[in-house]
Design an enzyme around this catalytic site. Structure first.
Site, short mmCIF file in Angstrom:
data_model
loop_
_atom_site.label_atom_id
_atom_site.label_comp_id
_atom_site.label_asym_id
_atom_site.label_seq_id
_atom_site.Cartn_x
_atom_site.Cartn_y
_atom_site.Cartn_z
N HIS A 1 0.85 -1.18 0.00
CA HIS A 1 0.00 0.00 0.00
C HIS A 1 0.88 1.23 0.00
O HIS A 1 1.96 1.22 0.60
CB HIS A 1 -0.91 0.01 1.24
N ASP B 1 -8.09 -5.01 -0.94
CA ASP B 1 -8.49 -5.71 -2.15
C ASP B 1 -8.15 -7.19 -2.14
O ASP B 1 -8.62 -7.95 -2.97
CB ASP B 1 -7.81 -5.07 -3.37
N1 ACO Z 1 4.44 -6.95 -4.92
C1 ACO Z 1 5.78 -6.95 -4.98
N2 ACO Z 1 6.55 -5.89 -4.64
C2 ACO Z 1 5.92 -4.80 -4.21
C3 ACO Z 1 4.51 -4.72 -4.12
C4 ACO Z 1 3.77 -5.86 -4.48
N3 ACO Z 1 2.43 -5.86 -4.43
N4 ACO Z 1 4.18 -3.50 -3.65
C5 ACO Z 1 5.31 -2.82 -3.49
N5 ACO Z 1 6.37 -3.60 -3.80
C6 ACO Z 1 7.79 -3.27 -3.69
C7 ACO Z 1 8.19 -2.12 -4.59
O1 ACO Z 1 8.58 -2.61 -5.86
C8 ACO Z 1 9.32 -1.52 -3.81
O2 ACO Z 1 10.44 -2.36 -3.97
P1 ACO Z 1 11.95 -1.75 -3.94
O3 ACO Z 1 12.09 -1.09 -2.60
O4 ACO Z 1 12.81 -2.94 -4.12
O5 ACO Z 1 12.00 -0.78 -5.07
C9 ACO Z 1 8.87 -1.66 -2.36
O6 ACO Z 1 7.99 -2.78 -2.37
C10 ACO Z 1 8.19 -0.47 -1.77
O7 ACO Z 1 7.12 -0.11 -2.60
P2 ACO Z 1 6.16 1.04 -2.12
O8 ACO Z 1 6.91 2.32 -2.20
O9 ACO Z 1 5.58 0.64 -0.86
O10 ACO Z 1 5.05 0.96 -3.20
P3 ACO Z 1 4.28 2.16 -3.86
O11 ACO Z 1 3.87 3.14 -2.84
O12 ACO Z 1 5.05 2.62 -5.03
O13 ACO Z 1 3.01 1.39 -4.42
C11 ACO Z 1 1.08 0.11 -4.46
C12 ACO Z 1 1.91 1.09 -3.64
C13 ACO Z 1 0.78 0.72 -5.85
C14 ACO Z 1 -0.24 -0.13 -3.76
C15 ACO Z 1 1.88 -1.21 -4.61
O14 ACO Z 1 2.10 -1.79 -3.33
C16 ACO Z 1 1.22 -2.19 -5.52
O15 ACO Z 1 1.40 -2.10 -6.74
N6 ACO Z 1 0.44 -3.18 -4.97
C17 ACO Z 1 -0.25 -4.12 -5.79
C18 ACO Z 1 -1.51 -3.48 -6.37
C19 ACO Z 1 -2.57 -3.30 -5.32
O16 ACO Z 1 -2.89 -4.20 -4.55
N7 ACO Z 1 -3.18 -2.08 -5.33
C20 ACO Z 1 -4.28 -1.76 -4.41
C21 ACO Z 1 -3.83 -0.70 -3.46
S1 ACO Z 1 -5.02 -0.43 -2.23
C22 ACO Z 1 -6.24 0.37 -3.02
O17 ACO Z 1 -6.09 1.09 -3.98
C23 ACO Z 1 -7.55 0.17 -2.45
#
Ligand code: ACO
Length: 432
Positions: free
Chosen positions: A309, A366
């Site tokens: 998230h 989700d």
């Molecule tokens: N799977 C694998 N890796 C992930 C995921 C994931 N679901 N989410 C984040 N990461 C990784 C990133 O690649 C990043 O890795 P790094 O440090 O090696 O570069 C690290 O975790 C940190 O990422 P964040 O900065 O926390 O992620 P960001 O804020 O950019 O994105 C998001 C948040 C878009 C929700 C992301 O976690 C994601 O794509 N999740 C999957 C999609 C999803 O479930 N979306 C629903 C969100 S909730 C909603 O809208 C109701």
């Protein structure tokens, strides 16, 4: 707590005011920095930027706290229902009996979609994306209610109660109509006497001469799913609503833009992506390790859907509630959904994996919401539209804050230009 901060650039120091929120959130106010120093702050994607002051929702992502107007989401999920929570989100207080009654009446009397508007929906191919249809239908609302949608804050605020009820009630009706249209079924009209969620289920599933009457568990589950989505601070779609609204665009237009933002798989579209992922694990007879391994590659397109998230660095409290509700709802309905077992196993595997642990990636709302919606009978391609019904109160409340803020300004961030520096035009004949 500090009341001022300062920024030193070269030898010059710039004092900057500090703003403290009611829950102790701290912010450095950089609004005057550019004029004073020529510098802007840089924060790609606004991840560390407070774009507004708001009284609607408090979210502490480190501690997994979510409160609407001060009320913890756990209490609302336990004691309230969607319509009451919507009232709270929109108007700031829990309604008294008279206010609740009036709000309910307003929603009921605004449920129908005009015949002319139905024709817009019927102009879409049946294969069109439900979110594309929904945003288009909502953006058409100002054409039918021009007196409520004048693109003048003062005027539009005078009619706010009606516009809010129309938005909430009709978004739900439009979603039901999209479902029927795509299935080639005749539309079912809302019934005045039915509560919000029951009416929605009636419009989805009733047949000529055979009304659909949900068992109480189904109506309760739907209430819970919608309630848990009612608002979520400055997420991508709500911020979009605020941004569009800040140009004095009316409520309906602003919400329509929010719905477009919600459609993406990294935001509202994630509930569909989660179910596709779980289904493909099921179909392949896999244990999910392929998805976990792919997610760890760091590629954005292989993320573990329903995990992580932008703000929570701890459990999403909504995921906890909905995860527990999944068990209860499915048991009461006598449904044994293999995808629930897969989701639980996947969650356990990810929570033990260093990649997810070190990045503090937990299931979000989700991850489990699709399983409940599937149990209710809602097809997967409609999941994100369900999110839109749930999020409507948040969009409405946020638009109102923008419209009612006498000190508000149009949302207009800056950028750091990294493109070509000035160069002279090259005539076509001289280009390679
Ligand atoms: N799977 C694998 N890796 C992930 C995921 C994931 N679901 N989410 C984040 N990461 C990784 C990133 O690649 C990043 O890795 P790094 O440090 O090696 O570069 C690290 O975790 C940190 O990422 P964040 O900065 O926390 O992620 P960001 O804020 O950019 O994105 C998001 C948040 C878009 C929700 C992301 O976690 C994601 O794509 N999740 C999957 C999609 C999803 O479930 N979306 C629903 C969100 S909730 C909603 O809208 C109701």
């Amino acid at each position: 707590m500090a009341t001022t901060a300062s920024l030193k650039i070269d030898d010059k120091e710039y004092p900057l005011p500090v703003i403290i929120g009611t829950e102790g959130e701290k912010a450095v106010d950089t609004r005057a920095l550019r004029t004073a120093s020529g510098y802007v702050s840089f924060d790609q994607g606004y991840g560390n930027t407070g774009s507004c002051e708001s009284q609607i929702t408090y979210l502490d992502g480190d501690n997994g706290i979510l409160r609407h107007r001060g009320y913890p989401i756990e209490q609302l999920a336990h004691f309230s229902d969607f319509v009451e929570t919507a009232y709270l989100v929109i108007y700031g207080e829990l309604p008294n009996p008279a206010q609740r009654k009036e709000f309910g009446l307003n929603l009921r009397k605004n449920a129908v979609i005009e015949t002319q508007m139905q024709k817009i929906l019927e102009g879409f191919p049946t294969s069109a994306s439900p979110m594309a249809m929904l945003s288009a239908m909502v953006s058409a609302l100002p054409a039918y209610y021009p007196h409520l949608a004048t693109n003048n804050f003062e005027q539009d605020l005078k009619h706010f109660d009606s516009a809010a009820a129309i938005a909430m009630s009709k978004i739900r009706t439009i979603v039901a109509m999209i479902y029927r249209y795509q299935k080639g079924l005749p539309f079912v009209f809302p019934k005045q006497e039915l509560p919000f969620c029951e009416n929605f289920l009636h419009m989805l599933f009733s047949e000529p001469y055979q009304d659909y009457v949900p068992v109480p568990e189904v109506a309760k589950a739907l209430n819970l799913v919608l309630l848990l989505h009612a608002d979520h601070e400055q997420n991508c779609s709500t911020s979009t609503v605020r941004m569009v609204g800040s140009s004095a665009s009316n409520l309906f237009t602003s919400i329509s833009a929010g719905i477009c933002a919600l459609a993406g798989p990294l935001h509202g579209g994630a509930n569909v992506a989660v179910m596709q992922m779980l289904q493909s694990i099921h179909d392949e007879g896999d244990d999910g390790s392929r998805f976990i391994a792919a997610a760890k590659s760091g590629s954005k397109s292989n993320r573990l859907m329903g995990f992580g998230h932008a703000v929570y660095r701890n459990f999403d409290p909504r995921a906890k509630i909905i995860g527990e509700a999944c068990d209860t709802v499915l048991t009461r309905l006598g449904i044994d959904d293999p995808l629930l077992k897969i989701a639980k196993n996947l969650e356990q595997a990810a929570l033990k994996d260093d990649y997810f642990v070190s990045r503090r990636l937990y299931p979000n709302v989700d991850f489990y919401s699709g399983i409940i919606m599937r149990a209710i009978g809602i097809p997967m391609n409609m999941f994100t539209t369900m999110f839109a019904i749930g999020r409507a109160p948040g969009y409405i409340a946020n638009w109102r804050e923008v419209a009612a803020n006498p000190k508000g300004r149009i949302y207009r961030p800056r950028q750091i230009y990294m493109g070509a520096v000035k160069r002279d035009y090259v005539p076509m004949a001289q280009r390679a």
